[in-house]
Design a protein around this motif. Structure first.
Motif, PDB file in Angstrom:
ATOM      1  N   PRO A   1     -22.042 -23.740 -13.573  1.00 27.07           N
ATOM      2  CA  PRO A   1     -21.106 -22.528 -13.547  1.00 27.07           C
ATOM      3  C   PRO A   1     -20.452 -22.685 -14.813  1.00 27.07           C
ATOM      4  N   PHE A   2     -20.265 -23.836 -15.591  1.00 20.22           N
ATOM      5  CA  PHE A   2     -19.399 -23.672 -16.917  1.00 20.22           C
ATOM      6  C   PHE A   2     -20.177 -22.945 -17.820  1.00 20.22           C
ATOM      7  N   LEU A   3     -21.673 -22.998 -17.736  1.00 21.86           N
ATOM      8  CA  LEU A   3     -22.362 -21.903 -18.750  1.00 21.86           C
ATOM      9  C   LEU A   3     -22.087 -20.486 -18.578  1.00 21.86           C
ATOM     10  N   PHE A   4     -21.738 -20.115 -17.344  1.00 22.61           N
ATOM     11  CA  PHE A   4     -21.480 -18.637 -17.189  1.00 22.61           C
ATOM     12  C   PHE A   4     -19.825 -18.455 -17.499  1.00 22.61           C
ATOM     13  N   LEU A   5     -19.158 -19.499 -17.322  1.00 29.12           N
ATOM     14  CA  LEU A   5     -17.632 -19.080 -17.410  1.00 29.12           C
ATOM     15  C   LEU A   5     -17.231 -19.442 -18.782  1.00 29.12           C
ATOM     16  N   ASP A   6     -17.966 -20.324 -19.522  1.00 30.48           N
ATOM     17  CA  ASP A   6     -17.587 -20.712 -21.051  1.00 30.48           C
ATOM     18  C   ASP A   6     -18.699 -20.796 -21.682  1.00 30.48           C
ATOM     19  N   PRO A   7     -19.359 -19.638 -21.836  1.00 29.87           N
ATOM     20  CA  PRO A   7     -20.626 -19.555 -22.704  1.00 29.87           C
ATOM     21  C   PRO A   7     -20.536 -19.911 -23.925  1.00 29.87           C
ATOM     22  N   GLU A   8     -21.504 -20.891 -24.729  1.00 31.84           N
ATOM     23  CA  GLU A   8     -21.409 -21.133 -26.103  1.00 31.84           C
ATOM     24  C   GLU A   8     -22.553 -20.690 -26.762  1.00 31.84           C
ATOM     25  N   TYR A   9     -22.358 -20.415 -28.065  1.00 35.01           N
ATOM     26  CA  TYR A   9     -23.291 -19.948 -29.046  1.00 35.01           C
ATOM     27  C   TYR A   9     -23.101 -20.495 -30.447  1.00 35.01           C
ATOM     28  N   MET A  10     -24.121 -21.215 -30.871  1.00 31.93           N
ATOM     29  CA  MET A  10     -24.008 -21.626 -32.199  1.00 31.93           C
ATOM     30  C   MET A  10     -22.576 -22.687 -32.335  1.00 31.93           C
ATOM     31  N   GLY A  11     -22.544 -23.560 -31.116  1.00 30.49           N
ATOM     32  CA  GLY A  11     -21.546 -24.316 -31.100  1.00 30.49           C
ATOM     33  C   GLY A  11     -20.011 -23.731 -30.788  1.00 30.49           C
ATOM     34  N   LEU A  12     -20.037 -22.492 -30.549  1.00 30.88           N
ATOM     35  CA  LEU A  12     -18.541 -22.138 -30.390  1.00 30.88           C
ATOM     36  C   LEU A  12     -18.538 -21.120 -29.228  1.00 30.88           C
ATOM     37  N   VAL A  13     -17.506 -20.685 -28.623  1.00 35.21           N
ATOM     38  CA  VAL A  13     -17.195 -20.115 -27.327  1.00 35.21           C
ATOM     39  C   VAL A  13     -16.427 -18.964 -27.790  1.00 35.21           C
ATOM     40  N   GLY A  14     -17.013 -17.688 -28.082  1.00 36.00           N
ATOM     41  CA  GLY A  14     -15.772 -16.566 -28.705  1.00 36.00           C
ATOM     42  C   GLY A  14     -16.609 -15.190 -28.467  1.00 36.00           C
ATOM     43  N   VAL A  15     -16.204 -14.152 -29.193  1.00 41.56           N
ATOM     44  CA  VAL A  15     -16.560 -12.989 -29.070  1.00 41.56           C
ATOM     45  C   VAL A  15     -18.172 -12.691 -29.121  1.00 41.56           C
ATOM     46  N   ARG A  16     -19.022 -13.603 -29.977  1.00 43.72           N
ATOM     47  CA  ARG A  16     -20.376 -13.552 -30.098  1.00 43.72           C
ATOM     48  C   ARG A  16     -21.175 -13.945 -28.979  1.00 43.72           C
ATOM     49  N   SER A  17     -20.341 -15.070 -28.293  1.00 42.87           N
ATOM     50  CA  SER A  17     -21.287 -15.651 -27.153  1.00 42.87           C
ATOM     51  C   SER A  17     -21.119 -14.718 -25.866  1.00 42.87           C
ATOM     52  N   PHE A  18     -19.942 -14.061 -25.945  1.00 38.09           N
ATOM     53  CA  PHE A  18     -19.736 -13.247 -24.738  1.00 38.09           C
ATOM     54  C   PHE A  18     -20.333 -11.845 -25.019  1.00 38.09           C
ATOM     55  N   PHE A  19     -20.529 -11.407 -26.236  1.00 34.23           N
ATOM     56  CA  PHE A  19     -21.149 -10.276 -26.441  1.00 34.23           C
ATOM     57  C   PHE A  19     -22.893 -10.405 -26.021  1.00 34.23           C
ATOM     58  N   ILE A  20     -23.509 -11.759 -26.494  1.00 34.17           N
ATOM     59  CA  ILE A  20     -24.757 -11.940 -26.083  1.00 34.17           C
ATOM     60  C   ILE A  20     -24.806 -11.931 -24.435  1.00 34.17           C
ATOM     61  N   ILE A  21     -23.832 -12.647 -23.754  1.00 38.12           N
ATOM     62  CA  ILE A  21     -23.755 -12.658 -22.109  1.00 38.12           C
ATOM     63  C   ILE A  21     -23.800 -11.230 -21.662  1.00 38.12           C
ATOM     64  N   GLY A  22     -23.061 -10.415 -22.298  1.00 38.10           N
ATOM     65  CA  GLY A  22     -23.050  -8.972 -21.983  1.00 38.10           C
ATOM     66  C   GLY A  22     -24.335  -8.224 -21.912  1.00 38.10           C
ATOM     67  N   ILE A  23     -25.080  -8.580 -23.066  1.00 38.34           N
ATOM     68  CA  ILE A  23     -26.292  -7.913 -23.306  1.00 38.34           C
ATOM     69  C   ILE A  23     -27.520  -8.647 -22.097  1.00 38.34           C
ATOM     70  N   CYS A  24     -27.318  -9.845 -21.838  1.00 40.20           N
ATOM     71  CA  CYS A  24     -28.090 -10.351 -21.049  1.00 40.20           C
ATOM     72  C   CYS A  24     -27.972  -9.770 -19.496  1.00 40.20           C
ATOM     73  N   LEU A  25     -26.489  -9.699 -19.290  1.00 42.21           N
ATOM     74  CA  LEU A  25     -25.962  -9.311 -17.952  1.00 42.21           C
ATOM     75  C   LEU A  25     -26.444  -7.851 -17.654  1.00 42.21           C
ATOM     76  N   GLY A  26     -26.239  -6.823 -18.999  1.00 39.16           N
ATOM     77  CA  GLY A  26     -26.734  -5.586 -18.792  1.00 39.16           C
ATOM     78  C   GLY A  26     -28.294  -5.302 -18.510  1.00 39.16           C
ATOM     79  N   ALA A  27     -29.000  -6.387 -19.169  1.00 39.86           N
ATOM     80  CA  ALA A  27     -30.617  -6.296 -18.839  1.00 39.86           C
ATOM     81  C   ALA A  27     -31.007  -6.778 -17.485  1.00 39.86           C
ATOM     82  N   PHE A  28     -30.141  -7.631 -17.034  1.00 41.61           N
ATOM     83  CA  PHE A  28     -30.295  -8.051 -15.520  1.00 41.61           C
ATOM     84  C   PHE A  28     -30.148  -6.883 -14.549  1.00 41.61           C
ATOM     85  N   ILE A  29     -29.135  -6.329 -14.893  1.00 45.24           N
ATOM     86  CA  ILE A  29     -28.662  -5.152 -13.861  1.00 45.24           C
ATOM     87  C   ILE A  29     -29.641  -4.069 -13.933  1.00 45.24           C
TER      88      ILE A  29
END
Length: 753
Positions: free
Chosen positions: A51-79
């Motif tokens: 669950p932490f991977l979904f609620l606190d996504p990390e990209y290139m060592g940081l959790v922020g707008v870039r990681s959440f933007f990528i999560i949004g892309i992947c979630l959009g692809a899944f939908i």
């Protein structure tokens, strides 16, 4: 219009009927949603930290707008994959769709209930987790969620635009009139159909929220309607190819941090790809789909027995290409002879003499000897062990490892202790300075996320036929999630652990650092694999009290001797730590170059705290220790409370009754180890008559348990830092100060010969 008509139109509306249809016909597709709902609500795979991977996504060592933007892309692809697969499998049940313009767009618009429910719940859970566990501000959380929506909308709008441009309805294909806005009469179409494959739908939504009546389609030719659907299916295949190629690219270039998207995103992409491929498979196979899936599974299972298709996980640095070591009863019996035992004991006594001489130079005639035991427990044990050693050292003027002669344990605790030992050896000044800072750089480094890289590598490579390799010196190995784990550990710790066993031969020989014994479990037969830079055959030799004639069974394998021809001293330290931390399913069991192949995993299966190795060491050298020291102090650092509350595990349901045996066994095996170790420690006082003290540092009992995972939240990290300062641990620290009184800080190095 009366109430019955309203309720009928609501129940037979397209959005409601789609939900019912999914639950009735598409249970496999619903399984993906169930898993995602379970992940974000922290009800599935909590122990593994998923669950932490979904609620606190990390990209290139940081959790922020870039990681959440990528999560949004992947979630959009899944939908969109959900909409596309659903459309392919179920559009034939709703013939009226072929008469509508922008067919797929209207289908996706009406198929909104499940995705919308997930997105709304996901946003709430992200806010709750980021605010309460990660201690983030509302403005930062809002910005992250905004970027997640941007990524999601980008994919969804792009996909819908593609379908709007390429798809054609029955009017564009055959010149038949459209029916989007026909609301002239009540719809009785589906009541008149005798073929039950069609579903009754009275109304559907027209963007954004306008309700329109479904028109009769009986006057259309069936082949016209089917042509519209087939044309939409062909366009959907293009989207599937794009997703598949994206997944392959991520797998091929996962070595580069830019391509290592958040693991939650890779999970969504995996579900996306599987959903779409299975949708196509079921669409073409129809009634034969289930039979074909079973046959395909049996075929894959057959080929998995061949290493070409299912390569074994390996320990980096060892030679797997040459001669294999024979793992037989005769070979096990021959590894401990009187001459080998005598040599190993004399070598260790030489180390002990060097250790003692250093204390003599500081004016201490008979120093205390510390045997350090650390527990397993993933990243929580790693952080707690490291911080506890810092707190102890801040009290002992940096002498903890000068007192310590052997370090034993498992999993995360050994990683923390090993990291501390390396810093003590090569970064001593910085380490000692950092001990008084609870937020020091070293502690932050060892507490960084490691789960993201494991799960990402698993999803993009390991579950497929992974053929990528990397070179380590003159050897090559498969680039799997074990490789990702080791690379992440080195990245987190600044590569200070990027060492080999041979790099510690001299530092241990000249007593510059304590001897480290790593002992993962051999799952072939339950023995231990002893990994040490020094020869330790005496750990394999069971104590023979009173010259008993009992025929003992060798209890382990010494890596450096048993695999001498396989370049054992070239083994990576990170590989040794990795196989010592191989929790089932999270990491693969590693194979050694033997015949038959020895497979090893977590040391916690045998000895989660390293107690047995410490007692064996004490027993072997009890005479020297009694004569040359002023006593032994066994320090245990554990990430769980030793005396947990008695929980109500009474069986209430049939499922609990079926799962109780395995659940209770797996849940209590560490407690059973505690019972056995307490008894062994009591027995130790009967065969060692010198001063023997036991000091325990442990995480306090708490209602909110820290997860057993390779990811920790900021709240959990702060809790572990505070746990070291608990009243019980302060009492243990005061006891340790009495047992190990401060001495001169000046420490002369023994002259190397």
């Amino acid at each position: 219009m009366n109430y019955r008509q309203y309720s009928s139109r609501f129940f037979y509306s397209f959005p409601i009927q789609l939900v019912i249809m999914h639950l009735k016909k598409n249970q496999i597709m619903m399984l993906y949603w169930l898993l995602l709902f379970g992940f974000i609500t922290e009800t599935i795979a909590v122990k593994f930290g998923i669950p932490f991977l979904f609620l606190d996504p990390e990209y290139m060592g940081l959790v922020g707008v870039r990681s959440f933007f990528i999560i949004g892309i992947c979630l959009g692809a899944f939908i969109m994959a959900f909409n596309i697969s659903s459309f392919m499998l179920n559009s034939f049940r709703f013939p009226f769709l072929a008469t509508l313009s922008k067919t797929f767009l209207k289908y996706a618009h009406n198929n909104f209930i499940i995705p919308l429910a997930f997105v709304l719940l996901y946003v709430y859970k992200i806010y709750d987790f980021q605010h309460n566990s990660q201690l983030k501000s509302i403005s930062e959380i809002t910005l992250n969620i905004f970027y997640m929506f941007c990524g999601m909308l980008l994919v969804m709008l792009t996909t819908l635009r593609y379908f709007m441009v390429t798809n054609k309805d029955v009017y564009k294909l055959f010149g038949v009139q459209q029916g989007d806005f026909d609301t002239t009469s009540e719809i009785e179409t589906y009541k008149k159909f005798k073929n039950r494959k069609f579903w009754r739908v009275d109304t559907y939504l027209v963007f954004p929220w306008r309700v329109s009546l479904v028109r009769d389609t009986r006057h259309y030719k069936n082949e016209h309607i089917q042509s519209v659907f087939k044309q939409n299916h062909i366009n959907a295949a293009v989207v599937e190819i794009v997703v598949f190629v994206t997944f392959i690219i991520l797998g091929l270039f996962r070595k580069y941090t830019f391509f290592r998207i958040p693991a939650a995103g890779s999970i969504m992409l995996l579900f996306t790809m599987i959903m779409m491929i299975s949708g196509v498979f079921r669409y073409w196979m129809r009634a034969w789909a289930n039979t074909a899936i079973v046959l395909l599974f049996l075929l894959l299972n057959f080929f998995s027995q061949f290493e070409l298709f299912n390569p074994r996980n390996q320990c980096y640095g060892l030679n797997y290409k040459g001669q294999k070591a024979l793992y037989t009863r005769e070979a096990l019996g021959a590894q401990v002879t009187d001459s080998i035992l005598s040599f190993d004991k004399n070598r260790t006594i030489k180390i002990l003499e060097t250790w003692k001489s250093k204390w003599n130079q500081r004016g201490v005639e008979k120093p205390k000897m510390v045997l350090l035991n650390v527990s397993g427990g993933g990243l929580r044990s790693c952080v707690f062990t490291f911080r506890t050693m810092q707190v102890i050292d801040s009290t002992l003027n940096g002498d903890l490892l000068n007192y310590t002669k052997i370090i034993c344990g498992s999993s995360g605790g050994m990683i923390g202790a090993c990291y501390y030992r390396e810093l003590f050896l090569n970064h001593h000044a910085g380490l000692i300075k950092a001990c008084n800072d609870r937020n020091n750089f070293y502690l932050r480094s060892i507490g960084r996320d490691m789960l993201n890289s494991i799960v990402f590598s698993t999803t993009v490579a390991d579950i497929f036929m992974n053929m990528q390799k990397f070179h380590d010196g003159k050897y090559s190995y498969v680039m799997d999630r074990s490789y990702a784990w080791e690379e992440q550990l080195n990245e987190n710790t600044g590569n200070v652990l990027n060492k080999r066993l041979q790099d510690y031969v001299l530092p241990e020989l000249y007593a510059e650092v304590p001897q480290l014994v790593i002992s993962p479990t051999i799952i072939n037969d339950g023995r231990a694999l002893y990994i040490s830079s020094q020869p330790v055959s005496y750990l394999l030799h069971q104590p023979n009290i009173n010259n008993s004639p009992y025929d003992e069974t060798p209890n382990g394998v010494e890596l450096t001797r048993f695999f001498a021809k396989q370049d054992a001293y070239n083994l990576r330290l990170t590989s040794a730590l990795r196989i010592n931390s191989t929790f089932p399913y999270v990491m693969p069991a590693a194979s050694l170059p033997s015949q038959p192949a020895i497979e090893v995993m977590d040391a916690g299966l045998r000895d989660n705290y390293g107690v047995m190795n410490s007692l064996q060491f004490l027993y072997t050298f009890k005479t020297w220790i009694k004569e040359n020291t002023s006593g032994v102090v066994m320090i245990q650092i554990r990430d769980t409370y030793k005396k947990p509350k008695i929980e109500n595990n009474s069986i209430k349901t049939v499922i609990e009754k079926l799962t109780a045996p395995m659940r209770n066994l797996s849940g209590n095996f560490l407690l059973m180890q505690d019972y056995a170790f307490d008894r062994e420690l009591q027995y130790a006082r009967t065969w060692y008559d010198g001063p023997l003290d036991f000091v325990l540092f442990q995480v306090p009992e708490s209602q909110s348990k820290v997860s057993l995972s390779w990811h920790l939240t900021e709240k959990e990290k702060n809790y572990l830092k505070d746990a070291v300062e608990s009243s019980a641990n302060k009492t243990a620290l005061e006891k340790l100060k009495v047992l190990l009184p401060p001495v001169s800080k000046q420490l002369m190095s023994a002259k190397r010969k």
